[in-house]
Design a protein around this motif. Sequence first.
Motif, PDB file in Angstrom:
ATOM      1  N   THR A  45       0.855  -1.182   0.000  1.00 13.83           N
ATOM      2  CA  THR A  45       0.000   0.000   0.000  1.00 13.83           C
ATOM      3  C   THR A  45       0.892   1.232   0.000  1.00 13.83           C
ATOM      4  O   THR A  45       1.827   1.322   0.800  1.00 13.83           O
ATOM      5  CB  THR A  45      -0.917   0.038   1.235  1.00 13.83           C
ATOM      6  N   VAL A  46       0.606   2.168  -0.910  1.00  9.12           N
ATOM      7  CA  VAL A  46       1.330   3.437  -0.979  1.00  9.12           C
ATOM      8  C   VAL A  46       0.325   4.559  -0.763  1.00  9.12           C
ATOM      9  O   VAL A  46      -0.765   4.557  -1.348  1.00  9.12           O
ATOM     10  CB  VAL A  46       2.042   3.608  -2.335  1.00  9.12           C
ATOM     11  N   ARG A  47       0.696   5.508   0.061  1.00  6.68           N
ATOM     12  CA  ARG A  47      -0.157   6.672   0.301  1.00  6.68           C
ATOM     13  C   ARG A  47       0.621   7.915  -0.099  1.00  6.68           C
ATOM     14  O   ARG A  47       1.732   8.140   0.383  1.00  6.68           O
ATOM     15  CB  ARG A  47      -0.550   6.742   1.773  1.00  6.68           C
ATOM     16  N   SER A  49       0.961  12.248  -1.112  1.00 12.29           N
ATOM     17  CA  SER A  49       0.831  13.482  -0.343  1.00 12.29           C
ATOM     18  C   SER A  49      -0.593  14.012  -0.313  1.00 12.29           C
ATOM     19  O   SER A  49      -0.933  14.851   0.518  1.00 12.29           O
ATOM     20  CB  SER A  49       1.765  14.552  -0.921  1.00 12.29           C
ATOM     21  N   ALA A  50      -1.439  13.543  -1.224  1.00 12.14           N
ATOM     22  CA  ALA A  50      -2.841  13.963  -1.230  1.00 12.14           C
ATOM     23  C   ALA A  50      -3.713  13.027  -0.408  1.00 12.14           C
ATOM     24  O   ALA A  50      -4.928  13.205  -0.356  1.00 12.14           O
ATOM     25  CB  ALA A  50      -3.357  14.019  -2.667  1.00 12.14           C
ATOM     26  N   GLY A  51      -3.101  12.029   0.215  1.00 11.53           N
ATOM     27  CA  GLY A  51      -3.860  11.086   1.017  1.00 11.53           C
ATOM     28  C   GLY A  51      -4.459   9.952   0.215  1.00 11.53           C
ATOM     29  O   GLY A  51      -5.206   9.134   0.752  1.00 11.53           O
ATOM     30  N   ARG A  52      -4.127   9.882  -1.052  1.00 11.15           N
ATOM     31  CA  ARG A  52      -4.673   8.824  -1.893  1.00 11.15           C
ATOM     32  C   ARG A  52      -3.869   7.540  -1.706  1.00 11.15           C
ATOM     33  O   ARG A  52      -2.645   7.571  -1.612  1.00 11.15           O
ATOM     34  CB  ARG A  52      -4.634   9.257  -3.354  1.00 11.15           C
ATOM     35  N   GLU A  53      -4.571   6.405  -1.655  1.00 10.96           N
ATOM     36  CA  GLU A  53      -3.915   5.115  -1.475  1.00 10.96           C
ATOM     37  C   GLU A  53      -3.836   4.373  -2.803  1.00 10.96           C
ATOM     38  O   GLU A  53      -4.771   4.390  -3.609  1.00 10.96           O
ATOM     39  CB  GLU A  53      -4.665   4.253  -0.454  1.00 10.96           C
ATOM     40  N   TYR A  54      -2.702   3.720  -3.008  1.00 13.91           N
ATOM     41  CA  TYR A  54      -2.483   2.881  -4.181  1.00 13.91           C
ATOM     42  C   TYR A  54      -2.131   1.486  -3.678  1.00 13.91           C
ATOM     43  O   TYR A  54      -1.175   1.321  -2.921  1.00 13.91           O
ATOM     44  CB  TYR A  54      -1.330   3.416  -5.035  1.00 13.91           C
ATOM     45  N   LYS A  55      -2.894   0.507  -4.080  1.00 16.72           N
ATOM     46  CA  LYS A  55      -2.626  -0.867  -3.682  1.00 16.72           C
ATOM     47  C   LYS A  55      -2.193  -1.668  -4.898  1.00 16.72           C
ATOM     48  O   LYS A  55      -2.668  -1.433  -6.016  1.00 16.72           O
ATOM     49  CB  LYS A  55      -3.863  -1.508  -3.048  1.00 16.72           C
ATOM     50  N   GLY A  56      -1.298  -2.592  -4.675  1.00 13.22           N
ATOM     51  CA  GLY A  56      -0.831  -3.409  -5.780  1.00 13.22           C
ATOM     52  C   GLY A  56       0.017  -4.560  -5.273  1.00 13.22           C
ATOM     53  O   GLY A  56       0.102  -4.815  -4.071  1.00 13.22           O
ATOM     54  N   ARG A  57       0.657  -5.246  -6.205  1.00 14.71           N
ATOM     55  CA  ARG A  57       1.537  -6.363  -5.861  1.00 14.71           C
ATOM     56  C   ARG A  57       2.877  -6.193  -6.563  1.00 14.71           C
ATOM     57  O   ARG A  57       2.935  -5.706  -7.699  1.00 14.71           O
ATOM     58  CB  ARG A  57       0.913  -7.701  -6.271  1.00 14.71           C
ATOM     59  N   LEU A  58       3.923  -6.600  -5.880  1.00 14.00           N
ATOM     60  CA  LEU A  58       5.246  -6.600  -6.495  1.00 14.00           C
ATOM     61  C   LEU A  58       5.286  -7.649  -7.599  1.00 14.00           C
ATOM     62  O   LEU A  58       4.605  -8.684  -7.520  1.00 14.00           O
ATOM     63  CB  LEU A  58       6.317  -6.915  -5.450  1.00 14.00           C
TER      64      LEU A  58
END
Length: 716
Positions: A45-47, A49-58
Motif C-alpha cells: 500500500t502506498v499513500r 501526499s494527497a492522502g490517496r492510497e495505491y494498492k498493488g503487488r510486487l
Amino acid sequence: MYLDARKRPFFSDSTPACSLRGQWVSFCLVDETGVGATYGGLSYTVRDSAGREYKGRLNEEGFAKLKDIYSGPVVLVFDDLYSGTEQPYRRLMMRPTYQLPITELQFRAEQTRFASVDGRRIEANPAQHQPNRFYQVEVRDLVRHVAHLPPTTPRVHSPKRHALKMLADLGFGPPQPSLVGIVLFPNKHTVLEVRPLRALRPILSTEDGFCALNLYQLALFAALSYCDFGQAPAEKPLDEVRFPLDPSVGNLFAEQLSVYHEAWRIDPKQSHRFYPIYEDIPYSQRFEILPFDPVLYPQNRPERNEEQEHPARLHFFDDEKFGTDTQAFITHHDEVILISVRGTVSRADALRDADAHQVAFEGGVGKAHDGFYQAYRALRNFVLQYLDQFHTGQRIVMCGHSLGGAIALLLAEGLRRTPDAHYNILLYTYGAPRAADSEFTAGASSLVHHRIVNHNDPVPSVPAPWMNTTAKLWIPGAITLFSNPLPGGLLFAAGLVRVGGNPYRHHGEQYHFMPITLPDGSHSSVLWKPGCESLQEAGCNRALQLQGDMPDRDNVLRQLFQADQHFMTTSYIPAAWATLRRWQQTLESEGSLVTQREFELLDRAFEDMREQLRTKRRELALRRPANDRSHEPTDALNAEIDRLHTSRERLASLRWRRLQARDVYGNHASSAHLQASLKRWFRHRENREPAQFTSVPPPSHDEQVRVQTLDIDSVV
C-alpha cells in the motif's frame, strides 16, 4: 497553468496537499544477496501526499512502479496479514491469547537467510549500486504492529525516519502516533534491503534418554534462573517494554537470540564464555517472550492496575513479596516448554531449606520436605496458568540447581499428576537435595528425571534419611543449647530427628562427575552412573558416617571446604562442557569414554575407598561386645563393599563402551541442522580444546573469591 497551480496554497479545505500530478516512484524489495524473488507477488500500500492510497503487488522480482501520482514523497507499507496455510504461523495467529499479527512480509522475511554467518549486516549487496536510493530496512519499519518483532539492529543505510515524522506532522501518510512505513521520494528508484527474520534457538533434545547435549544446555539454563528478568520498566509499563540488563532472562531471549546474537553470559560475574549450541530458525519458532501492546491486547492496558499483564508477569515468577522468595522462568516454542527454577540465594531460601519437616504431597503419594513443598505450592499456579494458555502438546523440559532442583522435582510430579492434562515432562537437576520420602519416590518412578551430582558436593547428601527437621524447633533449640544444655539439646534433637514415617530418598537416575587430576596438573571429570551408596552420597560415605542413627559431622564439615563443588559457573557447567566435548571426540574417533591412564587414576581411588570400608568393618568387629550376635552393621558394610565392586566394574566397562550419536545429541542426532549448529559452536575458540583429555575450564580469580550462599541443609 502550471505556474498558477504552483501558486496555490499548500493546504486548503479542499486540497490537503499539493494537487500537481505526473510524478512517479519505483521500489524493489531484496534480500541481503540482492535477490527480490522472495518478495515477488507481495501486496503493498502506498499513500501519497494527497492522502490517496495505491494498492498493488510486487512483480516476480520484487519490483513495483507507480505513475501519475501527486507531487511529493509517498509512504510505503506492507501490512497485509499472512493468509497461507503453514500451521506454525496459523497457530500463532489463532491461539486463544496473544494472537500475533503476522504479516505476509514477516513470513517472507523468515524464509530468507543472512549473507554473513553471524547475522551482521554486510556492505556488499549487489543491488546497492542500482537505485537512486538504497535503504537497509527491517520488517518492523514497514508494518503497523511491531511489539512481537525483534528490536532494530545497527545499520549504515537507514531509512529517513525524520521524513516520515515530518509527513505525519503535516497530515500525510498514516495518522500519528503510528509512524508506519518508509518514505519514498518522487521520480526516484529505491531499493529496500529487508533484513532476514531469523533467530537463534538453543537446541534441546525431547527424548527420554540422557544425552550430553541436554546435560550442558540445561546446566546453562539452570544458572540463568539466578538472574533477574531484566524488564524496563519492571512494573506498570505504559506503551512498550525493553530488556537492557545483560545478563537477564528477558535480555537473552528477547534482545539477543531474537536478533541472531550468540549470547553466552548467564552470570553477572562470569568470565569464561560458555556458548549454548544454537540452531538457526525462522523468527516465529524461537523461544518466545510474549509481546506487550496495549492497543492489541486489553490485558496489557495500564488501567488494569494490579491485574495488568506484561512479559515479566507472564514469564517470570518471583515470590519475594509473599514470603517464599521462589524464583523461576518459563518460555516456549512449538516443540518445547522450558521451565527453570532457581536455587538458594536469600535468607528466606535458606530458612526454607532448613524446614525439612515432612508434609503430605497433595494430589500424589508420600510426603515431601515442607520447605520445598511450600515453594512448589507457590509456583504451581503460575506455571499452570502459563500452560493453560500456551501448552499445545509440547514436551515440558524442566531444570533446576540445588534448592531449585528439589522444587522442580515436586513441580514435575505435581504437573504429571494433573488430571486430564497429559503433560509429558523431562527433568534434569544439578546438585539437588532430597526432596521427599521413599513413598513419594516410588510413586513418581515413571517421571523421567536425570539427576546430576558433582563429587564432594555436600548438598545432595541432605536432608539425611534420618532427618525430619523442623526449623521452628531446631533453631531455638540450637540457641538454648548454649544457655541451658539439657532442654536445649532435647529441643534441638526434636527438631532434627525423624520419629516414625519413611526416610528421605533421592528420586531419578543419578549421573556422577568423578574428578580427575591429569598429569599436567589440570582438572577433568568423568561422568558415569555409579550405582553405589558411597558415591551417591557425593563423596560423603554413609557407611563411614553412621554411628548408630546419627552422622559423623566431621565428614560434612570437611565437605564444606569443597563447597565450590556445588556452584554452577565454577563446577557443574565446566564439568558438563567437558563431558560434552569428551563425548563428541569419542563419537568422532570411535574411541572409549575413559582412557587407560584415567581408569588407573580412578581405580586407585576406588581401592582406597574399599580399604576404608574394610578398616571400618574391622573396627566394628573389635568394638562389638562378646555376647552381641548381631550382624547388622557388618552386613551393611559387606553389602556396600560389594556395591563398590560393582561400581568398579561399571567404570571398567567405560573403557570399552562405544557411543552412539543419540547418546551425545538425543533426537537431534539425525537432524539436518545439527552440523551447521556445531560448525557455529566450534567457531568459538573456547570450544576447540583438545577433547580426549578435555580439562574443566578453571574459574577466574573473581569467580573463585565470590561469596555464594550454600544451602543451610548442608550444615544442619
